[in-house]
Design a protein around this motif. Structure first.
Motif, PDB file in Angstrom:
ATOM      1  N   ARG A 112       0.830  -1.205   0.000  1.00  0.00           N
ATOM      2  CA  ARG A 112       0.000   0.000   0.000  1.00  0.00           C
ATOM      3  C   ARG A 112       0.868   1.259   0.000  1.00  0.00           C
ATOM      4  O   ARG A 112       0.552   2.252  -0.661  1.00  0.00           O
ATOM      5  CB  ARG A 112      -0.916  -0.014   1.223  1.00  0.00           C
ATOM      6  N   MET A 162       2.034   1.815  -3.398  1.00  0.00           N
ATOM      7  CA  MET A 162       0.955   2.315  -4.241  1.00  0.00           C
ATOM      8  C   MET A 162       0.832   3.832  -4.115  1.00  0.00           C
ATOM      9  O   MET A 162       0.601   4.538  -5.096  1.00  0.00           O
ATOM     10  CB  MET A 162      -0.369   1.659  -3.862  1.00  0.00           C
ATOM     11  N   ALA A 167       1.356   6.203  -7.254  1.00  0.00           N
ATOM     12  CA  ALA A 167       0.228   7.054  -7.641  1.00  0.00           C
ATOM     13  C   ALA A 167       0.621   8.527  -7.598  1.00  0.00           C
ATOM     14  O   ALA A 167       0.269   9.304  -8.496  1.00  0.00           O
ATOM     15  CB  ALA A 167      -0.963   6.802  -6.716  1.00  0.00           C
ATOM     16  N   LYS A 225      -8.687  10.326 -10.149  1.00  0.00           N
ATOM     17  CA  LYS A 225      -8.203   8.982  -9.826  1.00  0.00           C
ATOM     18  C   LYS A 225      -7.343   9.006  -8.562  1.00  0.00           C
ATOM     19  O   LYS A 225      -7.473   8.147  -7.679  1.00  0.00           O
ATOM     20  CB  LYS A 225      -7.395   8.425 -11.002  1.00  0.00           C
ATOM     21  N   TYR A 226      -6.478   9.996  -8.475  1.00  0.00           N
ATOM     22  CA  TYR A 226      -5.593  10.129  -7.314  1.00  0.00           C
ATOM     23  C   TYR A 226      -6.404  10.368  -6.041  1.00  0.00           C
ATOM     24  O   TYR A 226      -6.130   9.774  -4.991  1.00  0.00           O
ATOM     25  CB  TYR A 226      -4.628  11.285  -7.561  1.00  0.00           C
ATOM     26  N   GLN A 244      -7.933   7.176  -4.877  1.00  0.00           N
ATOM     27  CA  GLN A 244      -6.938   6.296  -4.259  1.00  0.00           C
ATOM     28  C   GLN A 244      -6.640   6.734  -2.826  1.00  0.00           C
ATOM     29  O   GLN A 244      -6.536   5.897  -1.916  1.00  0.00           O
ATOM     30  CB  GLN A 244      -5.652   6.297  -5.093  1.00  0.00           C
ATOM     31  N   GLU A 280      -9.528   5.900  -0.561  1.00  0.00           N
ATOM     32  CA  GLU A 280      -9.537   4.464  -0.262  1.00  0.00           C
ATOM     33  C   GLU A 280      -8.543   4.138   0.853  1.00  0.00           C
ATOM     34  O   GLU A 280      -8.843   3.365   1.773  1.00  0.00           O
ATOM     35  CB  GLU A 280      -9.178   3.676  -1.524  1.00  0.00           C
TER      36      GLU A 280
END
Length: 206
Positions: free
Chosen positions: A5, A8, A12, A190-191, A194, A197
């Motif tokens: 994570r 990620m 990102a 999108k960022y 993310q 989340e």
């Protein structure tokens, strides 16, 4: 949060930042081209000139806002790396305590040390959450700027349609501007998802 994570977040952030920088350079170039067209045609395109100038100024503001996103990434990653490190120490002492219990041995020092590491984890998680929330707010502020830029694109298309008789290819210029803004919008959207989340997972873990 595990190492996957964390990576990620790094990936990102890197891809989002470079997409934004590349697209904003394109936006600035398109706006500059539009201003050159306006200058060539004089007063006939005065209305579009105002739009092109506003478009370029907002692009500069977006670039400035986007440049600060990366400032939160390093502290966020560092906080999560400390959490992983503290967790490994806490696990070591937890295993030692469990082994001693198995042999009916108690060691208050080990128990206190394990609890101390657990408290350190809680403190670092709070720091990481604060940084993450600040980062999300910065992204949302950037989204507001993109929404304003999209509004300028709409005005530009209207002005381009009104100036169609001049022969200047403003409709194409406006379309290209809109595509560049859409690229930034999609990357930030999108960022943001993310990050939300990750925030959701972090809140569940507390």
């Amino acid at each position: 949060m595990n190492i996957q994570r964390i990576m990620m977040i790094v990936d990102a952030s890197y891809h989002t930042r470079h997409t934004i920088e590349r697209s904003l350079r394109e936006i600035d170039r398109r706006a500059l081209n539009a201003m050159v067209l306006v200058k060539r045609h004089g007063k006939a395109l005065a209305g579009y000139g105002v739009v092109a100038q506003a478009f370029r100024e907002r692009a500069a503001n977006l670039k400035e806002a986007a440049s600060h996103l990366q400032e939160s990434i390093a502290p966020l990653i560092q906080a999560h790396m400390r959490i992983l490190q503290h967790r490994s120490y806490a696990d070591i002492f937890h295993r030692k305590v469990q082994e001693m219990y198995h042999y009916h041995i108690t060691c208050p020092t080990f128990v206190r040390t394990e609890k101390a590491w657990e408290q350190a984890i809680i403190a670092e998680e709070a720091v990481a959450l604060t940084i993450l929330r600040q980062l999300i707010k910065s992204v949302e502020k950037l989204q507001e700027g993109i929404a304003e830029q999209e509004y300028v694109v709409i005005i530009g298309r209207i002005e381009a349609a009104l100036s169609e008789g001049t022969g200047a290819p403003l409709m194409r210029v406006s379309r290209d501007m809109g595509m560049a803004v859409a690229t930034v919008r999609d990357a930030i959207w999108k960022y943001h998802n993310q990050l939300e989340e990750i925030l959701h997972e972090s809140n569940i873990g507390i």
